[in-house]
Design an enzyme around this catalytic site. Sequence first.
Site, PDB file in Angstrom:
ATOM      1  CG  HIS A  68      -0.330   0.043   2.535  1.00 53.49           C
ATOM      2  ND1 HIS A  68       0.471  -0.959   3.028  1.00 53.49           N
ATOM      3  CD2 HIS A  68      -0.393   0.987   3.530  1.00 53.49           C
ATOM      4  CE1 HIS A  68       0.873  -0.650   4.251  1.00 53.49           C
ATOM      5  NE2 HIS A  68       0.366   0.533   4.577  1.00 53.49           N
ATOM      6  CG  HIS A  70      -0.291   4.341   4.851  1.00 47.98           C
ATOM      7  ND1 HIS A  70      -1.038   3.489   5.652  1.00 47.98           N
ATOM      8  CD2 HIS A  70      -1.077   5.442   4.668  1.00 47.98           C
ATOM      9  CE1 HIS A  70      -2.208   4.038   5.917  1.00 47.98           C
ATOM     10  NE2 HIS A  70      -2.253   5.227   5.335  1.00 47.98           N
ATOM     11  CG  ASP A  72       4.591   3.031   7.364  1.00 47.86           C
ATOM     12  OD1 ASP A  72       3.720   3.359   6.552  1.00 47.86           O
ATOM     13  OD2 ASP A  72       4.371   2.234   8.307  1.00 47.86           O
ATOM     14  CG  HIS A  73       4.225  -0.024   4.203  1.00 47.63           C
ATOM     15  ND1 HIS A  73       4.306  -1.373   4.461  1.00 47.63           N
ATOM     16  CD2 HIS A  73       3.713   0.540   5.332  1.00 47.63           C
ATOM     17  CE1 HIS A  73       3.861  -1.621   5.680  1.00 47.63           C
ATOM     18  NE2 HIS A  73       3.496  -0.471   6.228  1.00 47.63           N
ATOM     19  CG  HIS A 192      -4.203  -0.691   6.314  1.00 47.53           C
ATOM     20  ND1 HIS A 192      -4.052  -0.619   7.690  1.00 47.53           N
ATOM     21  CD2 HIS A 192      -3.287   0.185   5.793  1.00 47.53           C
ATOM     22  CE1 HIS A 192      -3.098   0.248   7.976  1.00 47.53           C
ATOM     23  NE2 HIS A 192      -2.614   0.745   6.850  1.00 47.53           N
ATOM     24  CG  ASP A 262       0.542  -1.618   7.592  1.00 43.54           C
ATOM     25  OD1 ASP A 262       1.482  -2.435   7.575  1.00 43.54           O
ATOM     26  OD2 ASP A 262       0.706  -0.403   7.790  1.00 43.54           O
ATOM     27  CG  HIS A 335       3.838  -2.908  10.445  1.00 46.36           C
ATOM     28  ND1 HIS A 335       2.840  -2.277  11.148  1.00 46.36           N
ATOM     29  CD2 HIS A 335       4.174  -2.066   9.437  1.00 46.36           C
ATOM     30  CE1 HIS A 335       2.570  -1.099  10.593  1.00 46.36           C
ATOM     31  NE2 HIS A 335       3.379  -0.954   9.545  1.00 46.36           N
TER      32      HIS A 335
END
Length: 386
Positions: A68, A70, A72-73, A192, A262, A335
Amino acid sequence: MPPATLSSINITILGSASAQPSSTRNHSALALRLGGDVWLFDCGEATQHRVQKSTVKMGRTQKIFITHTHGDHIFGLLPLLASRLDGAGGVVDADDPRTKAESRQAVPPLEIYGPLGTRAYIRSGLTYTHTLLGAPYVVHELRFTSDPPLDPTALPPHSFELPGRDIQQVDGVWPEIYRDDLVTVSAAPIMHSVPCVGYVVTELPVPGKMDPKLYIPHLKRTKMPMSLMSRLQQGESVELSDGTVLRGPSRRPGRKLVILGDTYDPSPIADLAADADILVHEATNSHLPGVDPETKAEDTHASVEARAKSRGHSTPQMAGRFARRIRARKLLLNHFSARYAGNDDVDEQARSIMEAIKALAVSEFDGEVVCARDFMSFDVELRQEG
């Protein structure tokens, strides 16, 4: 020619943190080594630094799968692409070989898979940073049925971007988005706070266990070449000079790896994930009274789970329940909140916290449970026959 088989499948954790990194955990990234090739799953900030400090070879990276968008990914994707594809900044020079069409056709492209937005993120980032590349890339987007129509005002493709596929769902999943002679990759939505994808990497059937004593006497008796053993090993049938037919052992299922992004509920991927050899599942938050000094007195397991779900995340118990549901052999928890240090190999308090997190998952799942630590690396073994 008999079909090839993978010499090894290895997982190396490059980042195991959620939301923000810490001094002991980097943002999300996992390297899957299939024989000599490297596939990355997610690419958080500073992933290329973690690659450089690990045994993973940057130049062997062939595919990147984004769960995804976001930050942090995905925030580490652009710099990693620039390094992997021999990028540079500056004004476009007509004499620079990287601007030539033939350069784009000289090598296979680096393949990237991800949900809607992955292509636009890469395209805009490379365009507005004036990044030149020395090799091509392609982005295949996994389209949700709820995705909006394509934006006709979007930026044109980057000069080294090749046309990618827009992969539509079939019965709610994305079956076999990639396939070669060794593995397939399928995907499915997982729940998510934003559109998110889980991936299932399945090794194609591998040779069964072979007992040479069942074959060698017949080959010697009929003066047939011992090289036929390689065909028998692959499960083929061989006719001998006297008409006898030897049949090799039946091929057996290969390894299955389920790598989730996530999620507070990965149910949509359950059928694809069934009987996984390893399940990589997030465990962002835990209730650890008496172990974690930051535990709130008013919290309970139920309240922490409810709060995790409200933010799109899971607890170790939730991961354990899903692992049990799909009959996984091994559960890799990943995670983690920044409050849970990743130096449990050298720090006693960190060790006690990670052991407590593992115990919560074990309370719901009786298979093997491992808590991810940055730079942890292990092979995924074939199941024993019988």
